[in-house]
Design a protein around this motif. Structure first.
Motif, PDB file in Angstrom:
ATOM      1  N   ILE A  19      -8.542   6.955  -2.956  1.00  0.00           N
ATOM      2  CA  ILE A  19      -9.720   7.418  -2.185  1.00  0.00           C
ATOM      3  C   ILE A  19      -9.255   8.205  -0.956  1.00  0.00           C
ATOM      4  N   ILE A  20      -8.086   7.837  -0.422  1.00  0.00           N
ATOM      5  CA  ILE A  20      -7.553   8.571   0.734  1.00  0.00           C
ATOM      6  C   ILE A  20      -7.228  10.004   0.303  1.00  0.00           C
ATOM      7  N   ALA A  21      -6.617  10.142  -0.876  1.00  0.00           N
ATOM      8  CA  ALA A  21      -6.272  11.464  -1.392  1.00  0.00           C
ATOM      9  C   ALA A  21      -7.533  12.285  -1.636  1.00  0.00           C
ATOM     10  N   LYS A  22      -8.554  11.627  -2.200  1.00  0.00           N
ATOM     11  CA  LYS A  22      -9.803  12.363  -2.474  1.00  0.00           C
ATOM     12  C   LYS A  22     -10.462  12.813  -1.176  1.00  0.00           C
ATOM     13  N   ALA A  23     -10.579  11.890  -0.217  1.00  0.00           N
ATOM     14  CA  ALA A  23     -11.258  12.228   1.039  1.00  0.00           C
ATOM     15  C   ALA A  23     -10.492  13.322   1.790  1.00  0.00           C
ATOM     16  N   ALA A  24      -9.153  13.284   1.692  1.00  0.00           N
ATOM     17  CA  ALA A  24      -8.343  14.264   2.427  1.00  0.00           C
ATOM     18  C   ALA A  24      -8.443  15.650   1.799  1.00  0.00           C
ATOM     19  N   ASN A  25      -8.812  15.711   0.518  1.00  0.00           N
ATOM     20  CA  ASN A  25      -8.783  16.998  -0.192  1.00  0.00           C
ATOM     21  C   ASN A  25     -10.145  17.456  -0.698  1.00  0.00           C
ATOM     22  N   GLY A  26     -11.171  16.791  -0.225  1.00  0.00           N
ATOM     23  CA  GLY A  26     -12.523  17.243  -0.561  1.00  0.00           C
ATOM     24  C   GLY A  26     -12.916  17.015  -2.007  1.00  0.00           C
ATOM     25  N   ILE A  27     -12.274  16.071  -2.652  1.00  0.00           N
ATOM     26  CA  ILE A  27     -12.640  15.783  -4.047  1.00  0.00           C
ATOM     27  C   ILE A  27     -13.826  14.818  -4.062  1.00  0.00           C
ATOM     28  N   ALA A  28     -14.803  15.151  -4.882  1.00  0.00           N
ATOM     29  CA  ALA A  28     -16.004  14.323  -4.964  1.00  0.00           C
ATOM     30  C   ALA A  28     -16.294  14.070  -6.437  1.00  0.00           C
ATOM     31  N   ASP A  29     -15.603  13.061  -6.992  1.00  0.00           N
ATOM     32  CA  ASP A  29     -15.761  12.832  -8.428  1.00  0.00           C
ATOM     33  C   ASP A  29     -16.308  11.448  -8.758  1.00  0.00           C
ATOM     34  N   ASN A  30     -16.713  10.707  -7.742  1.00  0.00           N
ATOM     35  CA  ASN A  30     -17.465   9.473  -8.000  1.00  0.00           C
ATOM     36  C   ASN A  30     -18.424   9.287  -6.820  1.00  0.00           C
ATOM     37  N   LEU A  31     -19.231   8.231  -6.875  1.00  0.00           N
ATOM     38  CA  LEU A  31     -20.258   8.116  -5.832  1.00  0.00           C
ATOM     39  C   LEU A  31     -19.640   8.007  -4.437  1.00  0.00           C
ATOM     40  N   LEU A  32     -18.624   7.120  -4.293  1.00  0.00           N
ATOM     41  CA  LEU A  32     -18.079   6.915  -2.948  1.00  0.00           C
ATOM     42  C   LEU A  32     -17.460   8.200  -2.380  1.00  0.00           C
ATOM     43  N   SER A  33     -16.615   8.875  -3.178  1.00  0.00           N
ATOM     44  CA  SER A  33     -15.977  10.090  -2.646  1.00  0.00           C
ATOM     45  C   SER A  33     -17.036  11.142  -2.317  1.00  0.00           C
ATOM     46  N   THR A  34     -18.132  11.150  -3.073  1.00  0.00           N
ATOM     47  CA  THR A  34     -19.198  12.126  -2.812  1.00  0.00           C
ATOM     48  C   THR A  34     -19.935  11.778  -1.514  1.00  0.00           C
ATOM     49  N   VAL A  35     -20.180  10.477  -1.314  1.00  0.00           N
ATOM     50  CA  VAL A  35     -20.835  10.046  -0.064  1.00  0.00           C
ATOM     51  C   VAL A  35     -19.952  10.436   1.123  1.00  0.00           C
TER      52      VAL A  35
ATOM     53  N   ALA B  24       3.011  12.048   0.171  1.00  0.00           N
ATOM     54  CA  ALA B  24       1.666  12.520  -0.184  1.00  0.00           C
ATOM     55  C   ALA B  24       0.608  11.693   0.552  1.00  0.00           C
ATOM     56  N   THR B  25       0.790  10.366   0.532  1.00  0.00           N
ATOM     57  CA  THR B  25      -0.194   9.504   1.219  1.00  0.00           C
ATOM     58  C   THR B  25      -0.147   9.748   2.719  1.00  0.00           C
ATOM     59  N   GLN B  26       1.081   9.839   3.261  1.00  0.00           N
ATOM     60  CA  GLN B  26       1.202  10.057   4.704  1.00  0.00           C
ATOM     61  C   GLN B  26       0.551  11.382   5.121  1.00  0.00           C
ATOM     62  N   GLU B  27       0.753  12.416   4.292  1.00  0.00           N
ATOM     63  CA  GLU B  27       0.153  13.711   4.611  1.00  0.00           C
ATOM     64  C   GLU B  27      -1.374  13.620   4.524  1.00  0.00           C
ATOM     65  N   ASN B  28      -1.845  12.900   3.517  1.00  0.00           N
ATOM     66  CA  ASN B  28      -3.296  12.736   3.388  1.00  0.00           C
ATOM     67  C   ASN B  28      -3.884  11.974   4.573  1.00  0.00           C
ATOM     68  N   LEU B  29      -3.167  10.938   5.005  1.00  0.00           N
ATOM     69  CA  LEU B  29      -3.655  10.176   6.171  1.00  0.00           C
ATOM     70  C   LEU B  29      -3.694  11.078   7.407  1.00  0.00           C
ATOM     71  N   ASN B  30      -2.658  11.921   7.547  1.00  0.00           N
ATOM     72  CA  ASN B  30      -2.653  12.849   8.687  1.00  0.00           C
ATOM     73  C   ASN B  30      -3.804  13.830   8.619  1.00  0.00           C
ATOM     74  N   LYS B  31      -4.118  14.268   7.389  1.00  0.00           N
ATOM     75  CA  LYS B  31      -5.263  15.176   7.222  1.00  0.00           C
ATOM     76  C   LYS B  31      -6.539  14.486   7.689  1.00  0.00           C
ATOM     77  N   LEU B  32      -6.697  13.224   7.278  1.00  0.00           N
ATOM     78  CA  LEU B  32      -7.906  12.495   7.686  1.00  0.00           C
ATOM     79  C   LEU B  32      -7.981  12.384   9.208  1.00  0.00           C
ATOM     80  N   ARG B  33      -6.822  12.115   9.829  1.00  0.00           N
ATOM     81  CA  ARG B  33      -6.807  12.035  11.303  1.00  0.00           C
ATOM     82  C   ARG B  33      -7.240  13.375  11.894  1.00  0.00           C
ATOM     83  N   LYS B  34      -6.764  14.476  11.280  1.00  0.00           N
ATOM     84  CA  LYS B  34      -7.121  15.807  11.790  1.00  0.00           C
ATOM     85  C   LYS B  34      -8.614  16.055  11.666  1.00  0.00           C
TER      86      LYS B  34
END
Ligand code: C5P
Length: 398
Positions: free
Chosen positions: A93-109, A132-142
């Motif tokens: 879910i961190i990867a999805k949220a960091a990259n704008g992927i919306a392929d299930n209800l939660l990621s879409t919300v 990859a996870t660390q970069e995604n977490l940094n994206k979320l922080r940004k």
């Protein structure tokens, strides 16, 4: 801070899902309303029915459910929420949220909600530490999202390391503090509190000290953090567990306390000196334990310690300076003198001879004294109530 707050709790598929049941219960006990959105994987660990009963609301899992509670469910949930919390948050879910992927209800919300968002990552250490996870977490922080650092310890996969979901009580505390920093009346303020007594060594095992427990200062630090301030607590030795969300600096002697206080003074808005500072230190500290001799008396020569608060009074620019005065006689005269001598904005005076006042009690009986001679007298209160009343007063002085 949580009363009346609408929280969408995203639950994704890790073994820590069981902790989220308790998390929902605790959020509700604090007055929050919770709607749970689960990923498919999460439902393999705990059923939606469990979350439905605990949250008191229908649980959403799929985009394609025909019996929707809302008309366009992902948008409605995103609009409804004051805050989105994802716990446990998997690498997925961190990867999805960091990259704008919306392929299930939660990621879409998550993609549809321009709201404050807190992620509580929980996963195997290697997955967490993967670039990859660390970069995604940094994206979320940004993006301005908040990440609660996972704990360390034994993980379900048998390894030990970082990646544990923090305990539900800790998550609630984290969310409360986040909200306080956004909405609390002391948000954005840097507050420095000193607490407990300082100790001056005599030899390697003995010291000159006093009876201060630290309770009053710790209560001030707790109240200020609960109201959203950034709090630094500089404490002499104390048996009390420090309040959460406070930076604690442990010191022993008056000199150590002075150094720690002076280092931080420039960036501080408010200083509350509740510490019982030792006024004198041993002229000489014996290198070895002092032995009993045939003499009837042992003479210790003491030198005067610097007065930290007086130094701050001389250095003060924008800071509000509050001192404490614990007296056993001539309370008001002594306190009034201290205000002038130390250039304070107010002093909290307590007569430590009164029942329920002073060292080691959970209550205190105080008077607030101001430079213009004004005195406000209070009945006996808990130290936390004294702390909050004091902070109310300080707000009017800023
Ligand atoms: O002068 P007195 O010790 O009674 O003043 C008490 C106030 O001054 C408290 O706020 C205490 O923390 C502070 N103080 C200090 N440095 C000292 C003595 C007291 O900062 N050496």
């Amino acid at each position: 801070m949580l009363r009346g707050k609408k929280i969408v709790l995203g639950v994704t598929g890790g073994i820590a899902v069981y902790k989220s049941v308790d998390l929902v219960s605790r959020l509700r006990k604090q007055g929050a309303e919770v709607r749970v959105v689960m990923s498919e994987a999460a439902t393999k660990f705990v059923t939606p029915l469990t979350f439905q009963e605990i949250s008191g609301n229908a649980v959403a899992v799929s985009m394609w459910n025909e019996k929707h509670e809302f008309r366009v469910e992902h948008i409605a949930l995103a609009e409804w929420a004051d805050l989105l919390l994802v716990a446990p948050a998997t690498a997925n879910i961190i990867a999805k949220a960091a990259n704008g992927i919306a392929d299930n209800l939660l990621s879409t919300v998550l993609l549809a909600a321009p709201k404050p968002m807190i992620f509580c990552p929980a996963m195997n250490t290697n997955m967490l530490l993967h670039p990859a996870t660390q970069e995604n977490l940094n994206k979320l922080r940004k993006f301005g999202y908040i990440i609660m650092e996972p704990g360390s310890g034994p993980l379900a996969c048998g390894t030990t390391g970082a990646g544990r979901l923090p305990e539900p009580a800790e998550i609630v505390e984290f969310v409360r503090y986040y909200l306080a920093t956004q909405e609390g009346d002391l948000r954005g303020k840097n507050i420095l509190v000193t607490a407990a007594g300082t100790r001056e060594p005599i030899d390697p095992v003995r010291f000159v000290g006093n009876r201060s427990s630290g309770k009053m200062g710790y209560a001030v630090a707790q109240a200020a953090a609960e109201r959203g301030a950034k709090v630094t607590l500089i404490s002499g030795p104390s048996a009390i567990t420090p309040p959460p969300n406070v930076e604690v600096i442990n010191v022993e002697t008056t000199f150590e306390m002075m150094e720690a206080v002076l280092q931080r003074f420039t960036d501080t808005d408010i200083v509350i000196k509740a510490a019982a500072v030792a006024d004198y230190r041993c002229h000489e500290i014996a290198k070895q334990k002092i032995k009993k001799t045939g003499d009837d008396a042992l003479v210790l020569v003491l030198d005067k310690n610097p007065d930290i608060l007086k130094r701050l009074g001389e250095l003060k620019t924008k800071q509000v300076l509050v001192g404490f005065a614990a007296e056993t006689q001539n309370l008001l005269e002594n306190a009034a003198q201290k205000i002038k001598k130390k250039n304070l904005d107010m002093i909290v005076a307590n007569d430590v001879t009164l029942p329920g006042a002073g060292f080691n009690y959970d209550t205190n009986v105080v008077k607030f004294i101001f430079p213009d001679g004004k005195i406000t007298t209070f009945e006996k209160m808990s130290k936390l109530a004294v702390a909050n009343t004091l902070l109310d007063e300080i707000k009017t002085l800023i």
